[in-house]
Design an enzyme around this catalytic site. Structure first.
Site, mmCIF file in Angstrom:
data_model
loop_
_atom_site.group_PDB
_atom_site.id
_atom_site.type_symbol
_atom_site.label_atom_id
_atom_site.label_comp_id
_atom_site.label_asym_id
_atom_site.label_seq_id
_atom_site.Cartn_x
_atom_site.Cartn_y
_atom_site.Cartn_z
ATOM 1 N N PRO A 67 -12.285 2.540 -17.802
ATOM 2 C CA PRO A 67 -11.594 1.945 -18.947
ATOM 3 C C PRO A 67 -11.007 2.969 -19.919
ATOM 4 C CG PRO A 67 -13.945 1.940 -19.345
ATOM 5 C CD PRO A 67 -13.745 2.571 -17.991
ATOM 6 N N LEU A 68 -11.175 4.240 -19.658
ATOM 7 C CA LEU A 68 -10.758 5.234 -20.651
ATOM 8 C C LEU A 68 -9.259 5.518 -20.561
ATOM 9 C CD1 LEU A 68 -13.684 7.816 -20.402
ATOM 10 C CD2 LEU A 68 -13.574 5.642 -21.655
ATOM 11 N N CYS A 69 -8.681 5.856 -21.705
ATOM 12 C CA CYS A 69 -7.239 6.086 -21.761
ATOM 13 C C CYS A 69 -6.905 7.499 -21.341
ATOM 14 C CB CYS A 69 -6.742 5.818 -23.176
ATOM 15 S SG CYS A 69 -7.166 4.175 -23.725
ATOM 16 N N THR A 70 -7.190 7.832 -20.125
ATOM 17 C CA THR A 70 -6.826 9.135 -19.585
ATOM 18 C C THR A 70 -6.806 9.028 -18.062
ATOM 19 O OG1 THR A 70 -7.711 11.339 -19.088
ATOM 20 C CG2 THR A 70 -9.271 9.733 -19.947
#
Ligand SMILES: *Cc1c(COP(=O)(O)O)cnc(C)c1O
EC number: 4.1.1.95
Length: 557
Positions: A347-350
């Site tokens: 779910p992380l923005c990377t």
């Protein structure tokens, strides 16, 4: 047995489940393959969860710790501090003091400086610290192609240097410490039992030689370990049936007192003891299709499982839908195409939040469905980037038989640091904070330490680049056009440039940081339909396009 697929609905997702019966089994089986009566140390680095530590302590293991946080977890787990072994290459005065004050008496010392530091602090307290000299052995291991001579290491002191250090190791500034033996930990995750045996036999021989050269009376011999376990992929712990008899014979020859307890022989293990006890349950948040690739978005990312991804190593992990009925997704859930290249992402923005890449075996899945990632009891929760993106940590559920023993969540807590707690440059640092910290902050300590032994040699390769221009190179690389296209699509400083990508250009200068590195790998794997094994991801590979192209060639062959 507990139905794992029911647990996320009760306790939340993602959730680690640790099966304490499996921890017991792993311990009992390892003890069977070690010399009779040997001490087995549990390395808390692998998993400092108190229920796990307690299970091993109750089973007869003693904690091997290397931070005040691990010290706290070992005490909480019921360990007797007089039996702990405190290890680590950068022990501070503060943590040595905290350990001594808690009753720890055995330290693995890494160098004369470390020995003098431990000695001085013990002396100041009127106690004697038992010290094991950590040795970086020079024995050639008995297996081809691996370590033919001792390698350079940040751990311990080279065996050949130790021999000349007799004076340094016995001067008056070492009063307070008594050298009681040697500590080795030359390999990790040794799947091949013969190679491991050769390594352990080499350590026994080195210890025998060093005790004569240094005049040390050995009463304790910590031979380390290296016992393997699969990580995040299916499979069994290897067994080591050949160790016991061969090690007993060598000990009989070199350290006969081991039979009567005059020499305590110890082994250490982290992953082998706890790896297969752990399963990460996570849920599918979304399934998307982008230009020929299926993206399965999970609620678990590198903040829950992926200390290794965070430093540029990717997990070739494997997730399977649990046997229970899939949770129905929303009516507009996208059609899912089997056989499509799939990336498991968090779910992380990377883009670095990639847990699995390339063509995975994952069958069609729908949002809401629970997946299980096996063999993550070691180097899971606390080896992850738990602070990144400030999402909650995974739930950790300890189970035994049909019973849930505990369900907790590790949290990072920001605490004020007073001026008195700061350390003036000239003064020795003081033992504050972490020893008395909450379970949360203690475990964070453990997380920070988790990378040293687990990932020796896996530095972020992007820092090792040479400097130089990315432009002006000649396309002497002999590659096909897709290769520079991939590099251009990811690396910002190449994207806008018309110049050729030269084989010896610096990828670091071109903008290859650890996030871009993940993206480059993923795209190359997809473009060339290959899987690049982690073992091949050395720093050199990422220095230049030539390095990457050579790597590709080797896996396409
Ligand atoms: C990391 C470490 C261990 C545990 O390693 P595993 O591969 O998990 O068994 C044991 N001893 C030392 C000194 C370590 O650094």
């Amino acid at each position: 047995m507990i139905e794992y697929d029911a647990l996320p609905a009760i306790y939340g997702s993602p959730a680690y489940v640790y099966d304490l019966d499996r921890v017991d089994r792993a311990r009992a089986e390892l003890v069977e393959s070690l010399p009779a009566g040997a001490t087995l140390l549990y390395s808390l680095k692998a998993n400092p969860h108190v229920a796990v530590v307690r299970t091993l302590v109750e089973g007869g293991c003693r904690p091997e710790i290397s931070s005040t946080g691990e010290l706290a977890a070992a005490l909480q787990g019921g360990g007797e501090p007089a039996g702990f072994v405190y290890t680590g290459p950068g022990k501070t005065a503060g943590e040595i003091a905290a350990a001594l004050d808690a009753g720890v008496r055995t330290f693995s010392v890494e160098s004369p400086t470390d020995l003098r530091r431990v000695a001085g602090i013990a002396r100041g307290r009127g106690v004697t610290a038992r010290c094991l000299l950590r040795v970086n052995g020079a024995e050639a291991a008995g297996h081809a192609g691996m370590r033919m001579t001792g390698a350079a290491s940040q751990f311990g002191t080279d065996a050949e240097l130790l021999a000349g250090m007799r004076a340094e190791l016995t001067g008056p500034d070492t009063d307070g410490a008594r050298i009681v033996g040697f500590h080795f930990f030359p390999v990790t995750n040794a799947i091949d039992g013969d190679a491991l045996l050769a390594e352990l036999l080499g350590s026994i021989r080195t210890a025998d030689r060093l005790r004569t050269e240094l005049g040390v009376e050995v009463t304790q011999l910590d031979l380390g370990g290296g016992f393997a376990c699969p990580f995040a992929t299916p499979g069994e712990r290897p067994r080591y049936p050949g160790l016991r008899v061969a090690l007993e014979a060598e000990l009989d020859t070199r350290f006969p007192g081991w039979r009567t307890g005059e020499v305590e022989v110890a082994f250490e293990s982290g992953r082998h003891l706890v790896g297969d006890s752990g399963t990460l349950l996570c849920s599918v948040s979304d399934v998307k299709h982008s230009r020929g690739t299926r993206f399965v978005v999970l609620d678990a990312g590198i903040n829950h499982l992926g200390g290794l991804s965070g430093i540029g190593r990717l997990l070739p992990l494997s997730a399977t839908p649990l046997a229970g009925a899939p949770v129905p997704g929303p009516a507009d859930a996208p059609a899912d195409g089997p056989g499509e290249p799939t990336r498991l992402v968090g779910p992380l923005c990377t883009p670095a939040d990639t847990l699995g890449r390339g063509a995975t075996e994952l069958p069609p899945v729908t949002p809401g469905q629970v997946l299980a990632i096996p063999n993550v009891g070691a180097y899971g929760a606390t080896a992850s980037l738990i602070g990144f993106l400030s999402r909650p940590g995974a739930v950790e559920i300890a189970v035994r038989g049909a019973e849930v023993v505990s369900a907790t969540r590790l949290e990072l807590v920001r605490t004020p640091v007073t001026a008195a707690g700061t350390v003036p440059a000239a003064a020795p640092d003081t033992a504050t904070g972490t020893a008395t910290g909450t379970a949360g902050s203690s475990r964070t300590d453990a997380a920070a330490g988790a990378n040293d032994g687990a990932n020796d040699g896996t530095n972020d390769g992007t820092n090792a680049g040479t400097t130089g221009s990315v432009n002006g190179g000649v396309n002497g690389g002999g590659w096909d056009p897709a290769f520079p296209a991939v590099l251009r699509s990811v690396l910002p400083r190449l994207a806008g440039s018309d110049a050729e990508v030269g084989p010896d250009d610096s990828l670091r200068v071109a903008g290859l940081d650890s996030l871009a590195l993940v993206e480059v790998l993923v795209r190359l794997e997809e473009t060339y339909a290959v899987t690049i094994p982690d073992e091949l991801l050395t720093p050199e590979v990422f220095e230049t396009p030539r390095g990457l192209w050579t790597l590709l060639g080797s896996v396409r062959a």
